[in-house]
Design a protein around this motif. Structure first.
Motif, PDB file in Angstrom:
ATOM      1  N   LEU A 182       1.014  -0.994  -0.556  1.00  0.00           N
ATOM      2  CA  LEU A 182      -0.307  -0.278   0.078  1.00  0.00           C
ATOM      3  C   LEU A 182       0.944   1.323  -0.367  1.00  0.00           C
ATOM      4  CD1 LEU A 182      -2.554   1.411   0.032  1.00  0.00           C
ATOM      5  CD2 LEU A 182      -2.621   1.220   2.883  1.00  0.00           C
ATOM      6  N   ALA A 183       1.782   1.349   0.821  1.00  0.00           N
ATOM      7  CA  ALA A 183       3.136   2.077   0.558  1.00  0.00           C
ATOM      8  C   ALA A 183       3.670   2.592  -0.442  1.00  0.00           C
ATOM      9  CB  ALA A 183       3.789   2.370   1.538  1.00  0.00           C
ATOM     10  N   ASP A 184       3.667   1.866  -1.169  1.00  0.00           N
ATOM     11  CA  ASP A 184       4.591   2.025  -2.400  1.00  0.00           C
ATOM     12  C   ASP A 184       3.375   2.043  -3.640  1.00  0.00           C
ATOM     13  OD1 ASP A 184       6.570   0.493  -1.545  1.00  0.00           O
ATOM     14  OD2 ASP A 184       6.352  -1.530  -2.490  1.00  0.00           O
ATOM     15  N   PRO A 192      -2.662  -5.372   8.827  1.00  0.00           N
ATOM     16  CA  PRO A 192      -2.661  -6.303   7.550  1.00  0.00           C
ATOM     17  C   PRO A 192      -4.274  -5.784   6.866  1.00  0.00           C
ATOM     18  CG  PRO A 192      -1.631  -7.721   9.849  1.00  0.00           C
ATOM     19  CD  PRO A 192      -1.929  -6.629   9.798  1.00  0.00           C
ATOM     20  N   LEU A 193      -4.881  -6.419   7.718  1.00  0.00           N
ATOM     21  CA  LEU A 193      -6.261  -6.076   6.901  1.00  0.00           C
ATOM     22  C   LEU A 193      -6.819  -4.268   6.577  1.00  0.00           C
ATOM     23  CD1 LEU A 193      -8.465  -7.523  10.484  1.00  0.00           C
ATOM     24  CD2 LEU A 193      -7.785  -8.381   8.388  1.00  0.00           C
ATOM     25  N   GLY A 194      -6.333  -3.849   7.288  1.00  0.00           N
ATOM     26  CA  GLY A 194      -6.742  -2.470   6.395  1.00  0.00           C
ATOM     27  C   GLY A 194      -5.620  -1.873   5.158  1.00  0.00           C
ATOM     28  N   CYS A 195      -4.823  -2.355   5.911  1.00  0.00           N
ATOM     29  CA  CYS A 195      -3.734  -2.181   4.240  1.00  0.00           C
ATOM     30  C   CYS A 195      -4.559  -2.866   2.976  1.00  0.00           C
ATOM     31  CB  CYS A 195      -2.595  -2.839   4.245  1.00  0.00           C
ATOM     32  SG  CYS A 195      -2.014  -1.223   5.663  1.00  0.00           S
ATOM     33  N   ALA A 196      -4.887  -4.327   3.071  1.00  0.00           N
ATOM     34  CA  ALA A 196      -5.305  -5.142   1.945  1.00  0.00           C
ATOM     35  C   ALA A 196      -6.515  -4.656   1.582  1.00  0.00           C
ATOM     36  CB  ALA A 196      -5.415  -6.621   2.992  1.00  0.00           C
ATOM     37  N   VAL A 197      -7.272  -3.706   2.608  1.00  0.00           N
ATOM     38  CA  VAL A 197      -8.812  -3.129   1.824  1.00  0.00           C
ATOM     39  C   VAL A 197      -8.468  -2.105   0.941  1.00  0.00           C
ATOM     40  CG1 VAL A 197     -10.809  -1.499   2.357  1.00  0.00           C
ATOM     41  CG2 VAL A 197     -10.223  -4.124   3.369  1.00  0.00           C
ATOM     42  N   ALA A 198      -6.367  -1.482   1.442  1.00  0.00           N
ATOM     43  CA  ALA A 198      -6.771  -0.459   1.416  1.00  0.00           C
ATOM     44  C   ALA A 198      -5.933  -0.097  -0.089  1.00  0.00           C
ATOM     45  CB  ALA A 198      -6.009   1.009   2.018  1.00  0.00           C
TER      46      ALA A 198
END
Ligand SMILES: *Cc1c(COP(=O)(O)O)cnc(C)c1O
Length: 394
Positions: free
Chosen positions: A77-79, A277-283
């Motif tokens: 997500l950062a990338d 990880p949950l929030g990042c996967a969704v975002a």
């Protein structure tokens, strides 16, 4: 007796058990057309299949992992955010408020790292909303939000929104940063003209002050660009993102240039859940969809269509509405009748809108709303306006 939920909200007598695209559904099956989207949060509507899949796949693999370790979903997500924006680096939070908190800390730390630790002043604007932490309310200043919570964090100056001369007079070599929403949300859907944002950037460049943009509400495709500042052709040093980023899963982010982030070395900031990880996967799944130029072009097209219909609504109900304002699918109807009455009449017509300052109602539908749903939304707002007028006449 106090309610079991701390009574800091005046809640409407509506209770939703399910969401489906642009619709919210009560237990008895009653469907409401949702033009609030949880205040610009469910940017891709309710229960978008790609987001449900991203969340459930990640839930089956790993829910939580400390920031003491590498988190692949966070790295991805950062990338994506760095790739799509001005930013060189990202810190993940759980909310917009936490991103605001870090923005203020980062701006002060920047000057400390550069050997000017007394350069701490932050300029903010009237009508701003940056969240509810003690730092964020100091940045906001309104009596409703700050009353009784003092002493407030010192170091904030407030200027009229969009007043370039006042900013020129106030900004100095004591100014650590200027913080502004390119489009004020809570403040009443007030668009900062492109020329103002450019002028603000110029004054920051002249003085070295950092430009912090709060795109918590207006970012993530809401205005028809991935971020609202892109319309003005300028970039900030620091930017707060949240709301639409997780499409309904709680996640926020603080984006910064390498230069602005120079003070934030290991140990200077942290969060247990931030970058979970949950929030990042969704975002990540949200970014896959929203950061696409064709998707954004559709938002702009639908904005034009919606605005045109809303202009017709205003013309048909001059006793209720006076104007349309805003950008993209972040629109406001300036009201003549009290905005809260119109929101309530909307509930009766099964359409959800959100009040804001300056007697405005906010229209912040899912960016995926269809043309037919936009037409239906205007029909329901028309019914609400008609009901208001008849109630007044009775
Ligand atoms: C909602 C909002 C915030 C605060 O975000 P939370 O997630 O509620 O903490 C900050 N700034 C703006 C512009 C907002 O709209």
């Amino acid at each position: 007796m106090i309610s079991s939920i701390l009574p800091t909200y005046n809640r409407a007598p509506l209770s939703f058990e399910k969401g489906d695209g642009a619709w919210l559904i009560e237990a008895d099956g009653t469907r409401y057309l949702d033009l609030g989207a949880g205040i610009a949060v469910t940017a891709l509507g309710h229960a978008h299949p790609a987001l449900v899949k991203a969340l459930t796949d990640q839930a089956g693999a790993l829910w939580h992992c400390s920031n003491l370790y590498q988190i692949p979903a966070q790295q991805k997500l950062a990338d994506q955010l760095v790739e799509a924006t001005f930013a060189d680096t990202v810190f993940f939070t759980n909310s917009g408020t936490e991103a605001a908190e870090l923005a203020i800390k980062m701006a002060r730390k920047y000057w400390a790292a550069k050997g000017d630790p007394d350069r701490v002043e932050i300029i903010a604007f009237d009508g701003a909303f940056h969240g509810r932490s003690t730092a964020a309310i100091a940045a906001t200043r309104s009596e409703k939000m700050t009353g009784g919570f003092g002493p407030l964090l010192p170091g904030f100056t407030h200027l009229p929104f969009g007043d370039h001369d006042a900013l020129r007079a106030a900004i100095s070599d004591r100014t650590a940063a200027v913080i502004v929403e390119p489009v004020q949300g809570e403040g009443g859907i007030k668009v900062l003209p492109d020329a103002c944002l450019k002028g603000l950037r110029d004054l920051c460049d002249e003085t070295g002050a950092l430009m912090i943009l709060d795109e918590v509400q207006c970012g993530m495709g809401r205005t028809g660009r991935l971020f609202a500042h892109e319309w003005a052709g300028v970039t900030p040093d620091i930017m707060m993102v949240a709301k639409g980023l997780g499409g309904g899963f709680p996640i926020g982010a603080l984006l910064a240039t390498e230069d602005a982030a120079q003070g934030m070395v290991a140990g200077t900031h942290g969060s247990t859940y931030g970058g979970n990880p949950l929030g990042c996967a969704v975002a990540s799944a949200v970014m896959d969809i929203v950061a696409d130029e064709e998707f954004l072009a559709e938002v702009r097209r639908k904005s034009g269509l919606f605005r045109q219909k809303l202009e017709g609504l205003v013309a048909a109900h001059p006793d209720v509405f006076s104007a349309v304002r805003g950008s993209g699918l972040m629109l406001g109807l300036e009201c003549v009748a009290p905005n809260t009455d119109i929101v309530a009449a909307g509930y009766a017509a099964h359409v959800i809108t959100v009040p804001a300052a300056e007697n405005v109602i906010r229209l912040l539908p899912a960016l995926t709303i269809t043309d037919a749903e936009l037409a239906e939304a205007v029909d329901r707002l028309d019914a609400a306006a008609t009901a208001i007028v008849s109630a007044d006449a009775a």
